[in-house]
Design an enzyme around this catalytic site. Sequence first.
Site, PDB file in Angstrom:
ATOM      1  N   CYS A  69     -26.343 112.408 -21.632  1.00 60.99           N
ATOM      2  CA  CYS A  69     -24.897 112.449 -21.495  1.00 60.99           C
ATOM      3  C   CYS A  69     -24.470 113.231 -22.825  1.00 60.99           C
ATOM      4  O   CYS A  69     -25.119 113.321 -23.838  1.00 60.99           O
ATOM      5  CB  CYS A  69     -24.487 111.092 -21.510  1.00 60.99           C
ATOM      6  SG  CYS A  69     -24.352 110.079 -23.066  1.00 60.99           S
ATOM      7  N   GLU A  70     -23.431 113.992 -22.739  1.00 55.70           N
ATOM      8  CA  GLU A  70     -22.873 114.892 -23.658  1.00 55.70           C
ATOM      9  C   GLU A  70     -22.168 113.996 -24.697  1.00 55.70           C
ATOM     10  O   GLU A  70     -21.538 114.477 -25.710  1.00 55.70           O
ATOM     11  CB  GLU A  70     -22.249 115.852 -23.316  1.00 55.70           C
ATOM     12  CG  GLU A  70     -20.546 115.626 -22.711  1.00 55.70           C
ATOM     13  CD  GLU A  70     -19.931 116.779 -22.018  1.00 55.70           C
ATOM     14  OE1 GLU A  70     -20.912 117.648 -21.570  1.00 55.70           O
ATOM     15  OE2 GLU A  70     -18.728 116.654 -22.111  1.00 55.70           O
ATOM     16  N   HIS A  71     -21.725 112.714 -24.391  1.00 48.02           N
ATOM     17  CA  HIS A  71     -21.248 111.860 -25.467  1.00 48.02           C
ATOM     18  C   HIS A  71     -22.089 111.175 -26.300  1.00 48.02           C
ATOM     19  O   HIS A  71     -21.702 111.001 -27.493  1.00 48.02           O
ATOM     20  CB  HIS A  71     -20.551 110.761 -24.834  1.00 48.02           C
ATOM     21  CG  HIS A  71     -19.529 111.054 -23.761  1.00 48.02           C
ATOM     22  ND1 HIS A  71     -19.510 111.018 -22.326  1.00 48.02           N
ATOM     23  CD2 HIS A  71     -18.601 112.157 -23.879  1.00 48.02           C
ATOM     24  CE1 HIS A  71     -18.481 111.337 -21.656  1.00 48.02           C
ATOM     25  NE2 HIS A  71     -18.026 112.512 -22.400  1.00 48.02           N
ATOM     26  N   HIS A  72     -23.216 110.806 -26.140  1.00 52.10           N
ATOM     27  CA  HIS A  72     -24.143 110.146 -26.937  1.00 52.10           C
ATOM     28  C   HIS A  72     -25.656 110.711 -27.097  1.00 52.10           C
ATOM     29  O   HIS A  72     -26.443 110.190 -27.637  1.00 52.10           O
ATOM     30  CB  HIS A  72     -24.309 108.584 -26.594  1.00 52.10           C
ATOM     31  CG  HIS A  72     -23.354 107.900 -26.231  1.00 52.10           C
ATOM     32  ND1 HIS A  72     -22.565 107.717 -24.888  1.00 52.10           N
ATOM     33  CD2 HIS A  72     -22.585 107.169 -26.923  1.00 52.10           C
ATOM     34  CE1 HIS A  72     -21.509 107.089 -24.851  1.00 52.10           C
ATOM     35  NE2 HIS A  72     -21.449 106.853 -26.241  1.00 52.10           N
TER      36      HIS A  72
ATOM     37  N   GLN B  51     -21.931 112.983 -15.611  1.00 52.27           N
ATOM     38  CA  GLN B  51     -22.561 112.893 -14.250  1.00 52.27           C
ATOM     39  C   GLN B  51     -21.575 113.488 -13.135  1.00 52.27           C
ATOM     40  O   GLN B  51     -22.152 114.236 -12.429  1.00 52.27           O
ATOM     41  CB  GLN B  51     -22.992 111.293 -14.088  1.00 52.27           C
ATOM     42  CG  GLN B  51     -23.493 111.256 -12.726  1.00 52.27           C
ATOM     43  CD  GLN B  51     -23.968 110.045 -12.451  1.00 52.27           C
ATOM     44  OE1 GLN B  51     -24.503 109.115 -13.134  1.00 52.27           O
ATOM     45  NE2 GLN B  51     -24.041 109.460 -11.084  1.00 52.27           N
TER      46      GLN B  51
ATOM     47  N   HIS C 224     -27.567 105.110 -16.881  1.00 48.54           N
ATOM     48  CA  HIS C 224     -27.337 105.767 -17.989  1.00 48.54           C
ATOM     49  C   HIS C 224     -27.717 104.894 -19.345  1.00 48.54           C
ATOM     50  O   HIS C 224     -27.113 103.756 -19.366  1.00 48.54           O
ATOM     51  CB  HIS C 224     -25.708 106.002 -18.384  1.00 48.54           C
ATOM     52  CG  HIS C 224     -25.047 107.076 -17.436  1.00 48.54           C
ATOM     53  ND1 HIS C 224     -24.762 108.190 -17.973  1.00 48.54           N
ATOM     54  CD2 HIS C 224     -25.102 106.992 -16.069  1.00 48.54           C
ATOM     55  CE1 HIS C 224     -24.235 109.085 -16.885  1.00 48.54           C
ATOM     56  NE2 HIS C 224     -24.534 108.339 -15.885  1.00 48.54           N
TER      57      HIS C 224
ATOM     58  N   CYS D 283     -26.894 105.229 -22.352  1.00 53.24           N
ATOM     59  CA  CYS D 283     -25.851 104.613 -23.219  1.00 53.24           C
ATOM     60  C   CYS D 283     -25.167 103.634 -22.825  1.00 53.24           C
ATOM     61  O   CYS D 283     -24.392 102.862 -23.537  1.00 53.24           O
ATOM     62  CB  CYS D 283     -24.765 105.991 -23.583  1.00 53.24           C
ATOM     63  SG  CYS D 283     -23.971 106.559 -22.081  1.00 53.24           S
TER      64      CYS D 283
END
Length: 198
Positions: A85-88, A126, A154, A156
Amino acid sequence: MTDSNDKRPDRDAALEAMRVLLAWIGEDPERKGLLKTPDRVLKSFDDWFSGYGQDPAAILGSSFPEADGYQEMVVLTDIDFESHCEHHMAPFIGRAHVAYIPEKRVVGISKIVRVVNAYAKRLQVQEKLTQEIAQCINEVLQPAGVAVVLEAKHECMTTRGVYKPNIKMTTSAMFGSFLTNDATRSEFLSMIQNSKAD
Ligand SMILES: [Zn+2]
């Protein structure tokens, strides 16, 4: 790498950044067991983020002449994928189900799998990953319809944050007859269900 990455640092700078992160978490980067860790992490990154070096549209470039003329639904269920994931930068791991109804061209099924991988092996969201796979197949093959469903866990959400180890996210993207024809869509969704029963 694409030209948007001309700011890409060299490998030594990336190794140094890893040593900084090791110190940041409270470790001693000079500890014997950790000396090769930055290098191993970068090699893992080469694998996890190998999608940036791939052109998914080019993967679908060559078709399967013997199968041209086939116009029934082609369905691939349970394509395992791993993404981050590009956030975490945490892994999200799951399965993709892909269907298309050829109109002009049929491709070898391994190419569909490679398209999933080329998009998954990047930093992703996603919903976006689902859309990109469907859009690429739709644009390059110009089928009568394409449908993509992704199910993933996920890390995260499972190993941090809300700590829900069983939570699973499902996303879908559909074009053409999968959008306009209820029977076509139901046929695809029931194939996914049936594959789970196996
Ligand atoms: Zn995340």
